[in-house]
Enzyme design. Structure first.
Site, PDB file in Angstrom:
ATOM      1  N   LYS A 195       0.840  -1.216   0.000  1.00 23.35           N
ATOM      2  CA  LYS A 195       0.000   0.000   0.000  1.00 23.35           C
ATOM      3  C   LYS A 195       0.875   1.266   0.000  1.00 23.35           C
ATOM      4  O   LYS A 195       0.626   2.218  -0.748  1.00 23.35           O
ATOM      5  CB  LYS A 195      -0.894  -0.035   1.247  1.00 23.35           C
ATOM      6  CG  LYS A 195      -1.533   1.271   1.623  1.00 23.35           C
ATOM      7  CD  LYS A 195      -2.707   1.610   0.761  1.00 23.35           C
ATOM      8  CE  LYS A 195      -3.188   3.029   1.036  1.00 23.35           C
ATOM      9  NZ  LYS A 195      -4.345   3.406   0.263  1.00 23.35           N
ATOM     10  N   CYS A 241      -3.631  10.118   1.861  1.00 24.65           N
ATOM     11  CA  CYS A 241      -2.830   8.956   1.451  1.00 24.65           C
ATOM     12  C   CYS A 241      -1.514   9.369   0.801  1.00 24.65           C
ATOM     13  O   CYS A 241      -0.447   9.160   1.364  1.00 24.65           O
ATOM     14  CB  CYS A 241      -3.643   8.087   0.495  1.00 24.65           C
ATOM     15  SG  CYS A 241      -5.047   7.296   1.302  1.00 24.65           S
TER      16      CYS A 241
HETATM   17  N1  LIG Z   1      -9.833   8.034   2.666  1.00 25.06           N
HETATM   18  C1  LIG Z   1      -9.205   7.328   1.757  1.00 25.06           C
HETATM   19  O1  LIG Z   1      -9.311   7.567   0.578  1.00 25.06           O
HETATM   20  C2  LIG Z   1      -8.344   6.157   2.139  1.00 25.06           C
HETATM   21  C3  LIG Z   1      -7.971   5.253   1.139  1.00 25.06           C
HETATM   22  C4  LIG Z   1      -7.228   4.144   1.493  1.00 25.06           C
HETATM   23  C5  LIG Z   1      -6.839   3.965   2.815  1.00 25.06           C
HETATM   24  N2  LIG Z   1      -7.185   4.863   3.760  1.00 25.06           N
HETATM   25  C6  LIG Z   1      -6.758   4.625   5.131  1.00 25.06           C
HETATM   26  O2  LIG Z   1      -7.870   4.136   5.865  1.00 25.06           O
HETATM   27  C7  LIG Z   1      -7.781   4.571   7.229  1.00 25.06           C
HETATM   28  C8  LIG Z   1      -9.059   5.314   7.581  1.00 25.06           C
HETATM   29  O3  LIG Z   1      -9.120   6.459   6.769  1.00 25.06           O
HETATM   30  P1  LIG Z   1     -10.475   7.262   6.572  1.00 25.06           P
HETATM   31  O4  LIG Z   1     -10.260   8.147   5.411  1.00 25.06           O
HETATM   32  O5  LIG Z   1     -11.652   6.347   6.563  1.00 25.06           O
HETATM   33  O6  LIG Z   1     -10.480   8.109   7.926  1.00 25.06           O
HETATM   34  P2  LIG Z   1     -11.680   9.029   8.474  1.00 25.06           P
HETATM   35  O7  LIG Z   1     -11.055  10.059   9.301  1.00 25.06           O
HETATM   36  O8  LIG Z   1     -12.598   9.396   7.372  1.00 25.06           O
HETATM   37  O9  LIG Z   1     -12.493   8.031   9.406  1.00 25.06           O
HETATM   38  C9  LIG Z   1     -11.971   7.448  10.535  1.00 25.06           C
HETATM   39  C10 LIG Z   1     -13.100   7.273  11.547  1.00 25.06           C
HETATM   40  O10 LIG Z   1     -12.567   6.567  12.662  1.00 25.06           O
HETATM   41  C11 LIG Z   1     -13.157   7.101  13.827  1.00 25.06           C
HETATM   42  N3  LIG Z   1     -12.316   6.738  14.945  1.00 25.06           N
HETATM   43  C12 LIG Z   1     -11.133   7.273  15.350  1.00 25.06           C
HETATM   44  N4  LIG Z   1     -10.643   6.582  16.403  1.00 25.06           N
HETATM   45  C13 LIG Z   1     -11.534   5.603  16.664  1.00 25.06           C
HETATM   46  C14 LIG Z   1     -11.597   4.569  17.616  1.00 25.06           C
HETATM   47  N5  LIG Z   1     -10.618   4.390  18.515  1.00 25.06           N
HETATM   48  N6  LIG Z   1     -12.663   3.735  17.624  1.00 25.06           N
HETATM   49  C15 LIG Z   1     -13.663   3.914  16.721  1.00 25.06           C
HETATM   50  N7  LIG Z   1     -13.658   4.870  15.774  1.00 25.06           N
HETATM   51  C16 LIG Z   1     -12.601   5.698  15.748  1.00 25.06           C
HETATM   52  C17 LIG Z   1     -13.248   8.589  13.548  1.00 25.06           C
HETATM   53  O11 LIG Z   1     -14.206   9.197  14.385  1.00 25.06           O
HETATM   54  C18 LIG Z   1     -13.647   8.603  12.081  1.00 25.06           C
HETATM   55  O12 LIG Z   1     -15.053   8.608  11.907  1.00 25.06           O
HETATM   56  C19 LIG Z   1      -6.510   5.423   7.307  1.00 25.06           C
HETATM   57  O13 LIG Z   1      -5.443   4.636   7.733  1.00 25.06           O
HETATM   58  C20 LIG Z   1      -6.304   5.857   5.887  1.00 25.06           C
HETATM   59  O14 LIG Z   1      -4.943   6.132   5.618  1.00 25.06           O
HETATM   60  C21 LIG Z   1      -7.947   5.948   3.460  1.00 25.06           C
END
Ligand SMILES: NC(=O)c1ccc[n+]([C@@H]2O[C@H](COP(=O)([O-])OP(=O)(O)OC[C@H]3O[C@@H](n4cnc5c(N)ncnc54)[C@H](O)[C@@H]3O)[C@@H](O)[C@H]2O)c1
Length: 435
Positions: free
Chosen positions: A213, A267
Site C-alpha cells: 500500500k 494517502c
Molecule cells: N480516505 C481514503 O481515501 C483512504 C484510502 C485508502 C486507505 N485509507 C486509510 O484508511 C484509514 C481510515 O481512513 P479514513 O479516510 O476512513 O479516515 P476518516 O477520518 O474518514 O475516518 C476514521 C473514523 O474513525 C473514527 N475513529 C477514530 N478513532 C476511533 C476509535 N478508537 N474507535 C472507533 N472509531 C474511531 C473517527 O471518528 C472517524 O469517523 C486510514 O489509515 C487511511 O490512511 C484511506
C-alpha cells in the site's frame, strides 16, 4: 441475556470504514459499525452518510433499513473485526498510531478466541505484528491455550486502496492484497473478502502487504513530483507545460503525469513518509519527491503575488478547496496552504474561496480573515484574478466569457483550450492531487 453476535464489526466509520460496513451489510452480513463520534453513529443509524461520496447514500440507507447495519460507540462481540481508524502523520513525519492503539484497547476485552482481526488502516511496516503482540500482551489467555504460542485470534492486514470519489465501485472491483501473520489467518480473511470483492485476492505476509500500500502511493507521489518539478521549470523557461507533456507522452514508453497545485489527501501526501521514517538513509528519492510536492503550493502563491505586485487590493477567486475533484475532503489539501499563505502575503486582497462540495469555511481557514465560502457566479463576477486549484466538474463549465478580462491561473490545465479567448492569461502549471 443473549447478546447479538455480529458477523463483522467495523471500527471507524469514515471514508473507508462506512462503505466497507455498508457493502458487507448489503451482502447479507450482520454488521456493527463502531465510531467514537456520537454524531457519526446517529447519522448512520438514520441511514445517512456524514460526508460526500458518490453512490454511498443508497447503500448505507438500504443496509440500515434492512437491519443489517447498526452503528454504535461501543465495540461489540463479533466473529470478525475490520479496523479502519485514521493513521495520520505525527510530528516528525512518523505515523500517529494513537487511534489504532485506542481501537485495539477497546476491542481486546471483547475477544473470546477464534476471531479474525483485520487491520485496514494504512500502516507502517511491522504494525500488524505489533498489533498482534499488543493483543497477546493484554489477552494472554487467547494466545496460550492452543500450544506453542499459537494464535487463536487471527491478525491480518488488508490495506484499502480505493480512490475517493470512486469508493463504491473500487471497493468491489479492485484487486485486494491480504497479508497474514499465519496462512490460516490469510485464508480466513480471503473467505470474508470474497463476499464483497470481485477482483483478484492476493495473499502475502503482513509486512509485505503494509509495504504494498505504501509503495503504491509513493509511486504516485514520485511521479507527480516529476510533473510538478517540470511545471516549475517550465514557468521559469516560459514553456507551456501542458503542451510539453502532451508531446512527450506521444513517445510509446513515456507517460508523464499532469502537474497541479500540490499533492493532498490522507494517502499520497502521507504514506511516503512512513517509508522514509522506516528507512531514512535508504529513501532519499522518496523524501525529495515529498519535498518537491510540498513546495508546489508555495510556488503557486509566488506566482499569484508576482501577478499582483501593483494591485495588492485585488479580488482573488480561489476555485476548489478539496484535495481532488468532486469530493468534499480538504485534509492535507494544497488549497488550504495556498489560501492561508495568500491571505498572509496579500493582506489587502479580498480572497473568495469557492467549492461546490464544501459548504462551510474549513476550520483551517478561520483565522485568515476570510469569513465565508462564496458561490461560483458571485466570485467570478467580483474577481480580478481567478485561481483554479481543483478540477471539479462545475469548474469545467466555466466559459471563456466568464473569464474575460481577468487574470487566470489554471493549475490543473482544464481551461487550456480557452486561452485564446482570455486576454491576459498567464496560465500556470499546477499539480494533480490524486487521492
Ligand atoms: N480516505 C481514503 O481515501 C483512504 C484510502 C485508502 C486507505 N485509507 C486509510 O484508511 C484509514 C481510515 O481512513 P479514513 O479516510 O476512513 O479516515 P476518516 O477520518 O474518514 O475516518 C476514521 C473514523 O474513525 C473514527 N475513529 C477514530 N478513532 C476511533 C476509535 N478508537 N474507535 C472507533 N472509531 C474511531 C473517527 O471518528 C472517524 O469517523 C486510514 O489509515 C487511511 O490512511 C484511506
Amino acid at each position: 441475556m443473549q447478546t447479538t453476535v455480529y458477523d463483522l464489526a467495523v471500527i471507524g466509520l469514515g471514508y473507508i470504514g462506512l462503505p466497507t460496513a455498508a457493502i458487507f451489510a448489503a451482502k447479507g452480513k450482520l454488521v456493527a459499525g463502531v465510531d467514537v463520534k456520537q454524531a457519526t453513529v446517529d447519522a448512520v443509524n438514520r441511514g445517512e452518510v456524514p460526508f460526500v461520496e458518490p453512490d454511498m447514500g443508497v447503500v448505507v440507507s438500504g443496509a440500515v433499513s434492512l437491519g443489517n447495519l447498526v452503528a454504535m460507540t461501543e465495540v461489540p462481540h463479533a466473529n470478525a473485526y475490520i479496523i479502519a481508524v485514521p493513521t495520520p502523520l505525527a510530528e516528525g513525519k512518523g505515523a500517529d498510531m494513537s487511534y489504532l492503539t485506542s481501537a485495539v484497547e477497546a476491542l481486546a476485552p471483547k475477544l473470546r478466541g477464534g476471531e479474525l482481526v483485520i487491520l485496514e488502516s494504512t500502516s507502517p511496516p511491522g504494525t500488524t505484528e505489533r498489533l498482534a503482540a499488543h493483543l497477546a500482551r493484554v489477552r494472554p489467555d487467547l494466545w496460550s491455550g492452543a500450544g506453542e504460542g499459537a494464535a487463536q485470534v487471527h491478525v491480518v492486514h488488508s490495506p484499502e486502496r480505493v480512490l475517493p470519489g470512486r469508493i463504491m465501485i473500487e471497493m468491489a472491483t479492485n484487486d485486494r492484497v491480504i497479508g497474514g501473520l499465519t496462512d490460516e489467518g490469510a485464508q480466513l480473511a480471503k473467505k470474508l473478502y470474497e463476499v464483497i470483492c470481485q477482483g483478484e485476492i492476493l495473499l502475502t505476509d503482513a509486512t509485505t502487504a503494509e509495504m504494498t500500500k505504501l509503495v503504491e502511493n509513493t509511486f504516485r507521489d514520485v511521479n507527480i513530483a516529476f510533473a510538478n518539478e517540470l511545471s516549475v521549470i517550465c514557468d521559469k523557461l516560459g514553456i507551456d507545460v501542458w503542451r510539453l507533456i502532451e508531446l512527450a507522452n506521444h513517445h510509446p514508453r513515456v507517460n508523464v503525469l499532469r502537474p497541479g497545485p500540490g499533492v493532498g489527501g490522507h494517502c499520497i501526501a502521507v504514506d511516503p513518509w512512513f517509508i522514509v521514517d522506516a528507512a531514512p538513509q535508504e529513501s532519499g528519492l522518496i523524501r525529495t519527491a515529498r519535498e518537491v510536492n510540498d513546495a508546489k503550493p508555495h510556488h503557486v502563491v509566488d506566482r499569484v503575488t508576482e501577478l499582483l505586485t501593483d494591485r495588492e487590493s485585488a479580488t482573488v477567486a480561489v476555485l476548489g478547496l478539496a484535495f481532488k475533484a468532486n469530493i468534499d475532503d480538504v485534509r492535507e489539501s494544497p488549497s488550504m496552504t495556498i489560501v492561508q499563505e495568500l491571505a498572509r502575503r496579500l493582506p489587502l486582497a479580498t480572497i473568495l474561496p469557492v467549492d461546490p462540495h464544501v459548504e462551510d469555511l474549513p476550520a483551517a481557514l478561520k483565522n485568515t480573515g476570510i469569513t465565508a465560502m462564496h458561490s461560483l457566479p458571485e466570485a467570478l463576477a467580483a474577481a480580478d484574478v481567478v485561481l483554479l486549484l481543483v478540477d471539479h466538474d462545475q469548474f469545467l463549465a466555466v466559459t471563456p466569457q466568464d473569464l474575460e478580462g481577468k487574470l487566470v491561473i489554471d493549475t490543473k490545465g482544464i481551461w487550456n483550450d480557452r486561452q485564446a479567448a482570455v486576454p491576459v492569461q498567464p496560465v500556470l502549471a499546477g499539480a494533480d492531487s490524486v487521492g
